[in-house]
Write an enzyme that holds these catalytic residues in place. Sequence first.
Site, PDB file in Angstrom:
ATOM      1  N   THR A  11       0.802  -1.202   0.076  1.00 53.58           N
ATOM      2  CA  THR A  11       0.106  -0.077  -0.124  1.00 53.58           C
ATOM      3  C   THR A  11       0.826   1.297   0.009  1.00 53.58           C
ATOM      4  O   THR A  11       0.650   2.225  -0.514  1.00 53.58           O
ATOM      5  CB  THR A  11      -0.889   0.186   1.008  1.00 53.58           C
ATOM      6  OG1 THR A  11      -0.097  -0.087   2.440  1.00 53.58           O
ATOM      7  CG2 THR A  11      -2.210  -0.830   1.137  1.00 53.58           C
ATOM      8  N   ARG A  20      -6.808   4.416   0.066  1.00 47.64           N
ATOM      9  CA  ARG A  20      -5.569   3.694   0.291  1.00 47.64           C
ATOM     10  C   ARG A  20      -5.630   2.307   0.421  1.00 47.64           C
ATOM     11  O   ARG A  20      -4.711   1.611   0.626  1.00 47.64           O
ATOM     12  CB  ARG A  20      -5.153   4.344   1.489  1.00 47.64           C
ATOM     13  CG  ARG A  20      -4.228   5.641   0.954  1.00 47.64           C
ATOM     14  CD  ARG A  20      -3.066   5.557   0.294  1.00 47.64           C
ATOM     15  NE  ARG A  20      -2.729   6.895  -0.276  1.00 47.64           N
ATOM     16  CZ  ARG A  20      -1.749   6.999  -0.896  1.00 47.64           C
ATOM     17  NH1 ARG A  20      -0.809   5.992  -1.409  1.00 47.64           N
ATOM     18  NH2 ARG A  20      -1.348   8.294  -1.304  1.00 47.64           N
ATOM     19  N   GLY A  21      -6.976   1.804   0.154  1.00 49.05           N
ATOM     20  CA  GLY A  21      -7.128   0.441   0.531  1.00 49.05           C
ATOM     21  C   GLY A  21      -6.787   0.281   2.260  1.00 49.05           C
ATOM     22  O   GLY A  21      -7.373   1.361   2.717  1.00 49.05           O
ATOM     23  N   CYS A  22      -5.983  -0.506   2.600  1.00 51.90           N
ATOM     24  CA  CYS A  22      -5.735  -0.510   4.019  1.00 51.90           C
ATOM     25  C   CYS A  22      -4.359  -0.595   4.205  1.00 51.90           C
ATOM     26  O   CYS A  22      -3.508  -0.701   3.154  1.00 51.90           O
ATOM     27  CB  CYS A  22      -6.405  -1.643   4.711  1.00 51.90           C
ATOM     28  SG  CYS A  22      -8.121  -1.335   4.902  1.00 51.90           S
ATOM     29  N   ILE A  23      -3.719  -0.410   5.440  1.00 51.69           N
ATOM     30  CA  ILE A  23      -2.376  -0.201   5.536  1.00 51.69           C
ATOM     31  C   ILE A  23      -1.813  -1.454   6.038  1.00 51.69           C
ATOM     32  O   ILE A  23      -2.497  -2.181   6.803  1.00 51.69           O
ATOM     33  CB  ILE A  23      -2.325   1.091   6.602  1.00 51.69           C
ATOM     34  CG1 ILE A  23      -2.905   2.180   6.102  1.00 51.69           C
ATOM     35  CG2 ILE A  23      -1.068   1.374   7.013  1.00 51.69           C
ATOM     36  CD1 ILE A  23      -3.570   3.049   7.182  1.00 51.69           C
TER      37      ILE A  23
END
Lengths: 401, 100
Positions: free
Chosen positions: A198, B97-100
């Site tokens: 990400t 960001r989707g996830c982190i």
Amino acid sequence: MKRIVIIGGGTGGTIVANRLRRETAVEELHLTVVDRDDLHVYQPGLLFVPFGLEEPEDIVRPRHSQLHEGIEFIEADVDLVDSERSAVRLTDGRELPYDALIVASGAALLYEETEGLRGPGWGESVFSFYTVEDATALRDALADFDRGHLVVDLVDMPIKCPVAPLEFCFLVDWFLRERGVRDAVEITLATPLDAAFTKPVAAERLGGMLTGRGIGLETEFATGRVDGAERKLISWDEREIPFDLAVVVPIHGGAPFIERSPGLGEELGFVDVDIHTLRAKAAPNVFAIGDAASLPTSKAGSATHFEAETLCANVERVLGGEEPEGTYDGHVNCFIESGFHKALLIDFNYEVEPLPGRYPEPHVGPLALLGESRLNHLGKLAFQPLYWHVLLPGRDIPGVG
Amino acid sequence: MMSRAVDVDAEGFMTDATQWDRDVAAAIAAEAGISPLTDRHWQVVEFMRERYLESGSAPSIRTLGKASGVPIKELYELFPKGPAKLAAKIAGIPKPRGCI
Ligand SMILES: Cc1cc2nc3c(=O)[nH]c(=O)nc-3n(C[C@H](O)[C@H](O)[C@H](O)COP(=O)(O)OP(=O)(O)OC[C@H]3O[C@@H](n4cnc5c(N)ncnc54)[C@H](O)[C@@H]3O)c2cc1C
């Protein structure tokens, strides 16, 4: 005497229960931990099981023996939380009233949300590794896998330990090389993200590491279904990836009781909390920690560990009639958590990416997990059967820390 | 439509959500090959914007599929390739960001 109920006796529930027990007198506080089973799995160890580097039975211990004296352990399944009446209902009909509730129920693996994932081919050509059972089945399949296309597929974020699929790729590459069959196997990582990870800097570094090992990367691949009979993954936009062996990390969501509990969860079933105080929006005396909480940080044992400090302080404040404080800042780092109150904090000598504009401020992200040095350690550890016996008790490992 | 400058990041996501209006949305969509924006497109775009303004982060594709009223399969037809990303761009909010 106040009553605290903790749902979940995994990493977060265990840390919080023990911490609260240490900090408060038994006459003051009655602590109850509820879990549906008495098997505490050291989850980071699951990554090693498929390669025979760890025996499944060595990563499981009884939950109750991880809890300090003076903590009640109830083995039961939670049906729902009635936050209006401040009571937890168990599926056997019992009710546990509380003054404060801590939801530490982790993340559920939602295989059924991906069509065909556990259909034809499951356990033959389609596998996973996020449970002991899955990791063990994969180990047996990998043992005689010596040619063809191996696809590691991450269905959707969020997942526990977001770097685990990448680490799996690096380990399987190593595993196949050791066995002298790497040339006959093509490895691909399929991800819904637009890069290997990400975060830009990490993604670039990891992308390079994949390329360097001859591992293919299929980005923006949002898996819609698995066709185990035809051996292919099909994305929502109808792209196909044929495979001989698929290792799929299923969709994660909150524990199903959260959805059944009025006002407790958000869409994905994680507990809707204030990201700094960890207090649930549902009620002033309900909190959540770890993978169960809807926090914009990694679902990792290290995050859970850091959250515990804020959470315990806030539970005590709220029980004392005060307001909670917003002290959790999203901190997560490479903390190898044992699940048994022992842990190893590894500091890498490498650059931390400042993340401008990201919550909450530039901080040590999961990047810390990504240094080549950790891979070297995994490699080293991989060769060392003493991994657990040295790491779990929290002793120093030469060259680390 | 009058020509007007909006601030965007390197990937074309608007950096100031207050500069957004429906004309800006239509222009961004047209540039991405989506023209005109149908009611179904708007349903998604408006949902994204509301969620972002409310929570501070852009919803993921799974949240869209569960809560926007448009199923995932259709999201991919409406916004080819990356529905969450493309819809966010059109909605004038930062990249999910989707996830982190
Ligand atoms: C393969 C893998 C590798 C990982 N590697 C790392 C790593 O290297 N570093 C790191 O920091 N983290 C790692 N993690 C993540 C880490 O294990 C988790 O983030 C951490 O365990 C979260 O703790 P938790 O308390 O939130 O959830 P858990 O420890 O999962 O505990 C949740 C508990 O709730 C219980 N529960 C759920 N529903 C109910 C119900 N209805 N009734 C009763 N009980 C219920 C469950 O039985 C479970 O015991 C990894 C995870 C995996 C899967």
